[in-house]
Design a protein around this motif. Structure first.
Motif, PDB file in Angstrom:
ATOM      1  N   ARG A 151      36.017  -9.247 -16.823  1.00 52.99           N
ATOM      2  CA  ARG A 151      34.201 -10.173 -17.082  1.00 52.99           C
ATOM      3  C   ARG A 151      34.008 -11.044 -15.772  1.00 52.99           C
ATOM      4  NH1 ARG A 151      38.439 -12.657 -21.497  1.00 52.99           N
ATOM      5  NH2 ARG A 151      39.341 -13.312 -19.391  1.00 52.99           N
ATOM      6  N   THR A 152      32.313 -11.083 -16.110  1.00 52.11           N
ATOM      7  CA  THR A 152      32.462 -11.600 -14.883  1.00 52.11           C
ATOM      8  C   THR A 152      32.446 -13.454 -14.868  1.00 52.11           C
ATOM      9  OG1 THR A 152      30.566 -10.637 -14.684  1.00 52.11           O
ATOM     10  CG2 THR A 152      29.800 -12.057 -13.844  1.00 52.11           C
ATOM     11  N   VAL A 153      33.151 -13.533 -13.665  1.00 47.83           N
ATOM     12  CA  VAL A 153      33.178 -14.849 -13.013  1.00 47.83           C
ATOM     13  C   VAL A 153      32.035 -15.888 -12.215  1.00 47.83           C
ATOM     14  CG1 VAL A 153      34.836 -16.257 -11.372  1.00 47.83           C
ATOM     15  CG2 VAL A 153      35.707 -14.224 -13.118  1.00 47.83           C
ATOM     16  N   TRP A 156      24.797  -2.927  -5.983  1.00 47.51           N
ATOM     17  CA  TRP A 156      25.876  -3.900  -6.562  1.00 47.51           C
ATOM     18  C   TRP A 156      27.056  -3.693  -6.290  1.00 47.51           C
ATOM     19  CZ3 TRP A 156      24.024  -9.044  -7.891  1.00 47.51           C
ATOM     20  CH2 TRP A 156      24.177  -9.509  -7.942  1.00 47.51           C
ATOM     21  N   GLU A 157      27.844  -4.894  -5.203  1.00 52.66           N
ATOM     22  CA  GLU A 157      29.214  -4.744  -5.406  1.00 52.66           C
ATOM     23  C   GLU A 157      30.517  -5.717  -6.966  1.00 52.66           C
ATOM     24  OE1 GLU A 157      30.403  -5.150  -1.085  1.00 52.66           O
ATOM     25  OE2 GLU A 157      28.190  -6.747  -0.965  1.00 52.66           O
ATOM     26  N   THR A 158      31.471  -5.040  -6.737  1.00 52.27           N
ATOM     27  CA  THR A 158      32.171  -5.827  -7.838  1.00 52.27           C
ATOM     28  C   THR A 158      33.490  -5.979  -7.356  1.00 52.27           C
ATOM     29  OG1 THR A 158      31.036  -4.925 -10.118  1.00 52.27           O
ATOM     30  CG2 THR A 158      32.637  -5.614 -10.470  1.00 52.27           C
ATOM     31  N   TYR A 159      33.874  -7.083  -6.741  1.00 51.89           N
ATOM     32  CA  TYR A 159      35.037  -7.557  -6.684  1.00 51.89           C
ATOM     33  C   TYR A 159      36.030  -7.990  -7.506  1.00 51.89           C
ATOM     34  CZ  TYR A 159      33.620  -7.769  -1.921  1.00 51.89           C
ATOM     35  OH  TYR A 159      33.106  -7.465  -0.708  1.00 51.89           O
ATOM     36  N   HIS A 160      37.598  -7.354  -7.573  1.00 48.48           N
ATOM     37  CA  HIS A 160      38.516  -8.175  -7.924  1.00 48.48           C
ATOM     38  C   HIS A 160      39.897  -8.262  -6.894  1.00 48.48           C
ATOM     39  CE1 HIS A 160      42.615  -7.321 -10.876  1.00 48.48           C
ATOM     40  NE2 HIS A 160      41.872  -8.627 -11.686  1.00 48.48           N
ATOM     41  N   ARG A 210      21.989  -5.280  -2.723  1.00 46.75           N
ATOM     42  CA  ARG A 210      21.409  -7.135  -3.694  1.00 46.75           C
ATOM     43  C   ARG A 210      22.190  -8.252  -3.792  1.00 46.75           C
ATOM     44  NH1 ARG A 210      19.743  -6.420  -9.547  1.00 46.75           N
ATOM     45  NH2 ARG A 210      21.471  -4.579  -9.579  1.00 46.75           N
ATOM     46  N   GLY A 211      23.392  -8.147  -4.107  1.00 49.77           N
ATOM     47  CA  GLY A 211      24.613  -8.926  -3.829  1.00 49.77           C
ATOM     48  C   GLY A 211      25.639  -8.572  -4.805  1.00 49.77           C
ATOM     49  N   GLY A 212      26.509  -9.493  -5.669  1.00 55.23           N
ATOM     50  CA  GLY A 212      27.887  -9.321  -5.979  1.00 55.23           C
ATOM     51  C   GLY A 212      28.530  -9.777  -6.616  1.00 55.23           C
ATOM     52  N   SER A 213      29.583  -9.745  -7.145  1.00 59.87           N
ATOM     53  CA  SER A 213      30.472 -10.114  -8.400  1.00 59.87           C
ATOM     54  C   SER A 213      31.719 -10.478  -8.463  1.00 59.87           C
ATOM     55  CB  SER A 213      30.213 -10.256  -9.691  1.00 59.87           C
ATOM     56  OG  SER A 213      29.835  -9.092 -10.160  1.00 59.87           O
ATOM     57  N   TYR A 214      32.561 -11.372  -8.796  1.00 56.27           N
ATOM     58  CA  TYR A 214      33.438 -11.274  -8.819  1.00 56.27           C
ATOM     59  C   TYR A 214      33.984 -11.273 -10.603  1.00 56.27           C
ATOM     60  CZ  TYR A 214      35.401 -12.477  -4.078  1.00 56.27           C
ATOM     61  OH  TYR A 214      35.702 -12.549  -2.806  1.00 56.27           O
ATOM     62  N   VAL A 215      35.142 -10.677 -10.928  1.00 54.57           N
ATOM     63  CA  VAL A 215      35.127 -10.410 -11.809  1.00 54.57           C
ATOM     64  C   VAL A 215      36.449 -10.738 -12.508  1.00 54.57           C
ATOM     65  CG1 VAL A 215      34.037  -8.070 -12.465  1.00 54.57           C
ATOM     66  CG2 VAL A 215      35.738  -7.557 -12.044  1.00 54.57           C
ATOM     67  N   ASP A 216      38.098 -11.049 -13.356  1.00 55.31           N
ATOM     68  CA  ASP A 216      38.535 -11.366 -13.133  1.00 55.31           C
ATOM     69  C   ASP A 216      39.350 -10.092 -14.015  1.00 55.31           C
ATOM     70  OD1 ASP A 216      38.057 -10.675 -16.332  1.00 55.31           O
ATOM     71  OD2 ASP A 216      37.956 -13.020 -16.783  1.00 55.31           O
ATOM     72  N   ASP A 217      40.862 -10.118 -14.418  1.00 61.78           N
ATOM     73  CA  ASP A 217      41.596  -9.552 -14.744  1.00 61.78           C
ATOM     74  C   ASP A 217      40.659  -8.450 -16.308  1.00 61.78           C
ATOM     75  OD1 ASP A 217      43.762 -10.414 -13.102  1.00 61.78           O
ATOM     76  OD2 ASP A 217      44.894 -10.859 -14.501  1.00 61.78           O
ATOM     77  N   GLY A 267      48.035  -3.514 -10.802  1.00 66.50           N
ATOM     78  CA  GLY A 267      46.779  -3.445 -10.737  1.00 66.50           C
ATOM     79  C   GLY A 267      46.219  -3.486 -12.070  1.00 66.50           C
ATOM     80  N   ARG A 268      45.588  -4.645 -12.701  1.00 62.18           N
ATOM     81  CA  ARG A 268      44.380  -5.372 -13.095  1.00 62.18           C
ATOM     82  C   ARG A 268      42.793  -4.185 -13.432  1.00 62.18           C
ATOM     83  NH1 ARG A 268      46.841  -8.989 -16.758  1.00 62.18           N
ATOM     84  NH2 ARG A 268      45.345  -8.461 -18.438  1.00 62.18           N
ATOM     85  N   TRP A 269      42.436  -4.313 -14.324  1.00 57.75           N
ATOM     86  CA  TRP A 269      40.598  -5.015 -14.832  1.00 57.75           C
ATOM     87  C   TRP A 269      40.626  -3.111 -14.227  1.00 57.75           C
ATOM     88  CZ3 TRP A 269      37.874  -3.339  -9.487  1.00 57.75           C
ATOM     89  CH2 TRP A 269      36.308  -3.797  -9.944  1.00 57.75           C
TER      90      TRP A 269
END
Ligand SMILES: Cc1cc2nc3c(=O)[nH]c(=O)nc-3n(C[C@H](O)[C@H](O)[C@H](O)COP(=O)(O)OP(=O)(O)OC[C@H]3O[C@@H](n4cnc5c(N)ncnc54)[C@H](O)[C@@H]3O)c2cc1C
Length: 415
Positions: free
Chosen positions: A87-89, A200-204, A77-84, A255-257
């Motif tokens: 949290r969704t950016v 869904w994909e989540t990137y850091h 469906r889509g994806g999001s970037y997260v911070d350290d 690495g964080r997150w």
């Protein structure tokens, strides 16, 4: 004038992933007798999601596997970037993330390998758990010895054994002469879906590193992908999985997150995949009666998103040219290369740019990207940017044509 069926030539194909079974399918249809030898004891079903776009879709349609590929779509469906801190950016739909166009397909690599194998297994001889040991060519054929001790003779040999092609090493020489490292490494493995992702994909991103976790349709587990660009090239044995796991853990040590947890998953992963991100560049893809196909000939790296499509198109073209040339391998290999090369080179150029974007080296550049990710969905030029990404990817995906070969009289028809 109707062409007569090509003489039944025997063809040994090394590698049963994507290119090998696809070639076996087309060769069988044209009246050749293919044998596929695969080093792994069983079909290898690991890997990430792969795209089938542009002209490769037509090849799948002609093979009669397109409906099954679509039935097994990742349906992202889509994806999001997260911070350290996780949290969704910003979020983006699949069209922007993947440059996806109407009608493009995406499937797990292992699913595609299984579909191609199932499509061919009744008509094609598969030998698992073995590998070519030596090749000795003379005027009429190639004598092959196998690591198991067997000996056989074939009219032609095709190396469809991937970026680290054993066939290429035997016939053309050392791998380092043909691979160009793009400065990054990639690792992929399966782990529990502890983030509860659904298509869904989540990137850091952190300097020189990108981590991605996603779960696709019908999967209970998550796939984890890591790309990193170390300061210097790594030296490792590509068969030593424990050493590769250590390299990944070192690269993401601070690495964080979710990275500490993901590194623990990496240590336990049973389907751990690790490779350098590299291009295979060769002046010629054939020598005598031996020809290379797919990643063995022209790996465009996972960054291109086109390796699978190029492997499918190459299989279709190589078999078609062999049939069109009545089995004259010299003419066929030259024509195969003429058809494929411009499109291959275009996709390889695109991959170089994508690798740099995946492993942005400075914090301020990552901050800039996060700003764009956050604001893009609200900007009026959102559709323009999506179109620009899509157009570039689609042009590359259409760069190899689907040549019309026609089946000769007496050829086997599709099942
Ligand atoms: C397990 C696995 C996971 C992958 N995961 C991804 C991914 O997540 N994303 C991505 O973009 N690409 C991935 N790839 C690469 C991707 O499949 C190729 O880029 C593309 O599909 C072209 O396929 P190919 O058939 O040319 O080469 P490959 O898919 O690399 O297949 C080569 C085949 O040859 C076999 N082989 C190797 N050496 C020998 C030998 N000596 N004798 C006989 N057989 C041999 C290998 O076991 C393999 O089955 C993966 C490949 C494999 C094998």
């Amino acid at each position: 004038m109707t062409r007569t069926a090509a003489p039944a030539k025997t063809v040994l194909i090394s590698g049963a992933s994507i290119a090998g079974p696809a070639l076996a399918y087309w060769l069988h249809r044209y009246g050749f007798v293919p044998t596929v030898v695969e080093r792994a004891p069983v079909l290898r079903t690991g890997g990430y999601k792969v795209d089938i776009r542009g002209t490769a879709i037509e090849v799948c349609r002609r093979m009669g596997v397109l409906d099954e590929i679509r039935a097994r779509s990742t349906d992202m469906r889509g994806g999001s970037y997260v911070d350290d801190e996780g949290r969704t950016v910003g979020e983006m739909p699949a069209e922007i993330f993947g440059g996806r166009a109407e009608g493009d397909d995406e499937i797990m690599r292992g699913e595609l390998a299984r579909i191609l194998y199932e499509r061919t297994r009744e008509d094609v001889e598969y030998v698992f758990g073995d590998s070519v040991a030596t090749l000795a060519e003379d005027a009429d054929g190639v004598d092959v010895t196998f690591e198991s001790g067997g000996r056989r003779r074939f009219d032609l040999v095709v190396g469809a054994d991937g970026m680290h092609s054993h066939t290429r090493r035997l016939v053309f020489g050392d791998e380092r002469r043909f691979t160009r490292h793009l400065g990054a490494y990639i690792s992929i493995f399966t782990a529990p879906n502890h983030l509860g992702l659904d298509r869904w994909e989540t990137y850091h991103a952190s300097p020189g590193r990108l981590a991605c976790v996603y779960s696709s349709a019908g999967e209970t587990d998550a796939k984890n992908l890591f790309v990193f660009a170390p300061a210097a090239e790594l030296s490792y044995d590509h068969r030593d999985v424990a050493a590769q796991k250590r390299l990944l853990a070192d690269a993401f040590a601070d690495g964080r997150w979710e990275l500490p947890r993901l590194m623990r998953h990496a240590a336990d992963a049973g389907d751990f995949y690790f490779d350098s991100v590299a291009l295979v560049e060769m002046d010629r893809w054939s020598k005598g009666r031996v020809v290379l196909l797919g990643d063995a000939a022209h790996c465009a790296s996972p960054a291109s998103g086109q390796g699978t499509g190029l492997a499918l198109l190459g299989a279709y073209t190589l078999a078609g040219e062999l049939a069109a040339a009545g089995g004259d391998h010299r003419a066929a290999f030259a024509a195969y290369e003429r058809v494929m090369r411009p499109g291959v080179e275009r996709n390889q150029r695109m991959a170089e740019g994508f690798v740099k974007e995946m492993t942005v080296d400075r914090r301020w550049k990552i901050a800039l990207r996060m700003f764009m990710v956050r604001t893009l969905p609200r900007t009026p030029w959102r559709n323009l940017i999506a179109k620009k990404i899509r157009d570039e990817i689609q042009a590359a995906a259409h760069a190899v044509p689907v040549t019309e070969y026609g089946l000769p009289a007496g050829a086997r028809t599709a099942a």
